[in-house]
Design an enzyme around this catalytic site. Structure first.
Site, short mmCIF file in Angstrom:
data_model
loop_
_atom_site.label_atom_id
_atom_site.label_comp_id
_atom_site.label_asym_id
_atom_site.label_seq_id
_atom_site.Cartn_x
_atom_site.Cartn_y
_atom_site.Cartn_z
N GLY A 169 0.50 5.12 0.25
CA GLY A 169 0.40 6.17 1.25
C GLY A 169 -1.00 6.26 1.81
O GLY A 169 -1.67 5.26 2.09
N GLY A 170 -1.48 7.52 1.93
CA GLY A 170 -2.82 7.76 2.49
C GLY A 170 -3.92 7.10 1.68
O GLY A 170 -5.03 6.89 2.19
N GLY A 404 -14.47 -23.37 25.03
CA GLY A 404 -14.67 -21.98 24.62
C GLY A 404 -15.28 -21.88 23.23
O GLY A 404 -16.05 -20.96 22.94
N ALA A 405 -14.94 -22.84 22.39
CA ALA A 405 -15.47 -22.78 21.03
C ALA A 405 -16.97 -22.99 21.03
O ALA A 405 -17.70 -22.38 20.24
CB ALA A 405 -14.79 -23.84 20.17
C1 HXC Z 1 2.33 13.57 -7.18
C2 HXC Z 1 2.68 11.56 -8.21
C3 HXC Z 1 2.47 10.89 -7.01
C4 HXC Z 1 2.16 11.64 -5.84
C5 HXC Z 1 2.87 9.43 -8.53
N1 HXC Z 1 2.94 10.63 -9.13
N2 HXC Z 1 2.59 9.55 -7.22
N3 HXC Z 1 2.61 12.89 -8.30
N4 HXC Z 1 2.09 12.99 -6.00
N5 HXC Z 1 1.91 11.07 -4.67
C6 HXC Z 1 3.22 10.92 -10.52
C7 HXC Z 1 4.65 10.55 -10.90
O1 HXC Z 1 5.51 11.64 -10.60
C8 HXC Z 1 4.51 10.32 -12.40
O2 HXC Z 1 4.48 11.55 -13.05
C9 HXC Z 1 3.13 9.73 -12.54
O3 HXC Z 1 2.43 10.07 -11.34
C10 HXC Z 1 3.14 8.23 -12.66
O4 HXC Z 1 3.95 7.72 -11.62
P1 HXC Z 1 5.13 6.67 -11.85
O5 HXC Z 1 6.00 6.72 -10.67
O6 HXC Z 1 5.75 6.90 -13.19
O7 HXC Z 1 4.32 5.31 -11.96
P2 HXC Z 1 4.73 3.88 -11.43
O8 HXC Z 1 6.14 3.57 -11.86
O9 HXC Z 1 3.66 2.96 -11.89
O10 HXC Z 1 4.72 3.96 -9.85
C11 HXC Z 1 3.51 4.22 -9.19
C12 HXC Z 1 3.81 4.48 -7.70
C13 HXC Z 1 4.90 5.60 -7.58
C14 HXC Z 1 4.30 3.19 -7.06
C15 HXC Z 1 2.49 4.89 -7.04
O11 HXC Z 1 4.52 6.70 -8.39
C16 HXC Z 1 5.08 6.06 -6.18
O12 HXC Z 1 5.79 5.43 -5.40
N6 HXC Z 1 4.48 7.23 -5.87
C17 HXC Z 1 4.61 7.82 -4.55
C18 HXC Z 1 3.87 6.98 -3.56
C19 HXC Z 1 3.91 7.54 -2.17
O13 HXC Z 1 4.94 7.47 -1.48
N7 HXC Z 1 2.81 8.15 -1.79
C20 HXC Z 1 2.73 8.67 -0.49
C21 HXC Z 1 2.44 10.13 -0.49
S1 HXC Z 1 2.30 10.59 1.19
P3 HXC Z 1 5.34 11.80 -14.39
O14 HXC Z 1 4.88 13.13 -14.85
O15 HXC Z 1 6.77 11.75 -14.00
O16 HXC Z 1 4.99 10.67 -15.30
C22 HXC Z 1 0.74 10.15 1.69
C23 HXC Z 1 0.48 10.39 3.15
C24 HXC Z 1 -0.97 10.62 3.41
O17 HXC Z 1 -0.05 9.68 0.97
C25 HXC Z 1 -1.30 10.16 4.82
C26 HXC Z 1 -2.77 10.37 5.13
C27 HXC Z 1 -3.16 9.56 6.34
#
Ligand code: HXC
Length: 514
Positions: A169-170, A404-405
């Site tokens: 994500g971000g 050009g190069a």
């Molecule tokens: C809150 C989060 C989180 C998030 C992970 N966790 N990402 N908590 N906010 N963004 C938490 C999980 O719930 C989990 O908690 C712990 O962190 C570990 O994550 P897992 O999923 O168990 O780990 P893994 O299997 O290794 O996967 C990692 C991951 C996945 C690929 C990063 O967690 C994931 O897809 N997260 C979301 C990614 C995402 O879509 N982010 C975008 C957010 S929007 P528990 O307690 O259950 O263990 C964004 C927009 C901003 O960022 C734009 C700005 C320009």
């Protein structure tokens, strides 16, 4: 007083645990180190000074009342790398997946401000699931705080991002705004929208590794500048890279004590260009003979491999290298190579690193796809970057410099300070066969033996243009040198140019072709 000390000590001890022993064990089981272990590898022993070690969100945070960790998902502060001051932070995946929170943003912004004001590089060790979902819009705003500082720091202090886990994500945009992205093979990934979202929106199935693993960003997207086989290697690469960069844009990069004789000639270079023009060679063989022994650090090695960019040392001084790579696609310039070269020149320029360019290029890649994708605006980036750069610039035409190069690759007229050529240089508007087709079409058509007539015209054209002397006559080449002399010639030229002063007209900023 003792009670107060006990409270502080207890909180500090908790902060050292991150997300707790179970999460740390999970992190290790995935082949990943903790934030503190990574910082210990990055920084000189005992040099780390932490800031915000105890900060965390309050109890009212949505869904997170029972997940309050001192330090909140990032360890930040300042320290030293090889005795040089740096600011650094490491996201802690053991704390709510390293997700980006208000507190994390405050802590990172704080050291960004301190680094900028003090003129020291900043290194980020990234391992994060992106915006902390529970914080809602606050975590989005938090990114804005870091992004604006990334941009304010850009071109003032070196910013290096090391990716050591997911970067989702971000979380990808702050690294993308920094100067260099270093990834660890196998354990790091970068993607804006993950596999689940992609499947839901487009129906495409893809794994995290296939979507945003180091192989993708190393060779296809060009997002990663350097890739190491593991975490330790990635951190070591960041340190190596730092050695070529100054503390800030008002300083020069550190000079090493020279360890390779400045006057060393390399006889091997006289034989490096093949007699047969159809044969290629690896330009890195040239670089190995010219620069200080084993000093070359290739940047973007697997991306647009038809061009080579990287840092090396000459008599202990840091230099940037741009080279066409005849061994890949004959060294032709295409869109990706243009982006790669232009970006590298601008990095060198902003950090006072002289640019040495090796030219052997048949031109820009012809093709409908390249034209449709905008090879015009991408190719223009190389021209813009060379023209704009005020650091010392030296070019060496080793073989082909066609059309050009020739102009784009650091030609004399584009404020290149000294232009050398090897006797094997061919400086012409285009290749001989193509030129004869255009210039002598009528004569060839009328000839009883068209092949013989064409061959004769080609011979005449080659005699006229396939050497560096005509360009040298009119000052487009300053000096034709023996290949073996290249190293001492470059060292002496850079010695002269060390005090070069050149300024661009005052302006808010130029409009870099994008
Ligand atoms: C809150 C989060 C989180 C998030 C992970 N966790 N990402 N908590 N906010 N963004 C938490 C999980 O719930 C989990 O908690 C712990 O962190 C570990 O994550 P897992 O999923 O168990 O780990 P893994 O299997 O290794 O996967 C990692 C991951 C996945 C690929 C990063 O967690 C994931 O897809 N997260 C979301 C990614 C995402 O879509 N982010 C975008 C957010 S929007 P528990 O307690 O259950 O263990 C964004 C927009 C901003 O960022 C734009 C700005 C320009």
């Amino acid at each position: 007083m003792n009670d107060h000390l006990e409270v502080l000590r207890a909180m500090r001890a908790k902060a050292l645990e991150g997300g707790g022993p179970d999460r740390i064990a999970q992190q290790h089981a995935r082949g990943k180190l903790t934030a503190r272990e990574r910082l210990a590898l990055l920084l000189d022993d005992g040099s780390f000074q932490e800031l915000g070690a105890l900060a965390t969100h309050d109890e009212t945070e949505f869904g997170l009342a029972d997940q309050r960790y001192p330090g909140d998902g990032v360890v930040a502060g300042f320290g030293k790398v090889s005795g040089r001051r740096v600011a650094a932070f490491a996201q802690d995946f053991t704390v709510i997946g390293g997700s980006f929170s208000r507190v994390q943003s405050h802590k990172i912004s704080r050291i960004q401000d301190l680094a900028l004001e003090s003129g020291v590089p900043i290194i980020g060790l990234n391992d994060s699931g992106g915006a902390r979902i529970q914080e809602g819009v606050a975590s989005l705003a938090a990114y804005g705080e870091v992004f604006v500082r990334n941009v304010m720091c850009s071109g003032v202090i070196p910013q290096i991002s090391v990716i050591l886990g997911p970067c989702a994500g971000g979380a990808v945009y702050s690294p993308a705004l920094t100067d260099f992205v270093v990834m660890a093979r196998g354990t790091s990934s970068m993607f804006l929208t993950g596999p689940d979202v992609i499947e839901a929106v487009t129906g495409e199935l893809v794994s995290i590794e296939e979507l945003g693993g180091s192989d993708v960003h190393e060779a296809r997207s060009g997002v990663a500048h350097l890739v190491a086989d593991n975490e330790l290697g990635a951190i070591e690469l960041a340190k190596l890279l730092l050695g070529f960069l100054p503390q800030n844009n008002n300083e020069d990069p550190p000079q090493l004590v020279p360890y390779d004789p400045a006057e060393r000639m390399a006889d091997e270079l006289n034989a490096v260009i093949p007699d047969d023009e159809a044969e290629t060679y690896d330009v890195r063989d040239i670089l190995g003979h010219v620069f200080d022994r084993d000093s070359f650090l290739e940047v973007h090695a697997a991306y647009a491999a038809n061009a080579v960019t990287g840092f090396a040392r000459l008599d202990g001084f840091a230099v940037g290298i741009v080279a066409n790579q005849p061994a890949v696609m004959a060294g032709v310039l295409d869109i990706d190579a243009s982006d790669k070269i232009a970006r590298f020149i601008r990095i060198c320029d902003v950090y006072n690193i002289p640019v040495v360019t090796f030219v052997d290029c048949p031109g820009f890649l012809p093709g409908i796809d390249q034209e449709y994708q905008g090879v015009i605006r991408h190719g223009a980036k190389i021209i813009y970057a060379y023209c704009e750069a005020t650091v010392p610039k030296i070019s060496i035409v080793t073989r082909r410099a066609m059309g050009g190069a020739y102009v784009a690759m650091s030609s004399r007229q584009m404020r290149t300070d000294i232009a050398f050529a090897w006797p094997s240089a061919q400086i012409a508007v285009m290749g001989a066969e193509a030129a004869v087709r255009i210039l002598y079409a009528r004569e060839v058509r009328a000839a009883t033996d068209p092949a013989a007539v064409t061959a004769e015209y080609v011979r005449q054209y080659r005699d006229a243009f396939f050497n560096p002397y005509r360009a040298a006559d009119v000052g487009q080449i300053d000096e034709v040198i023996e290949p073996r002399e290249t190293r001492p010639r470059l060292i002496r030229a850079l010695e002269l140019l060390r005090t070069k002063v050149q300024q661009n007209p005052p302006k808010k900023h130029g409009l870099f072709p994008a």
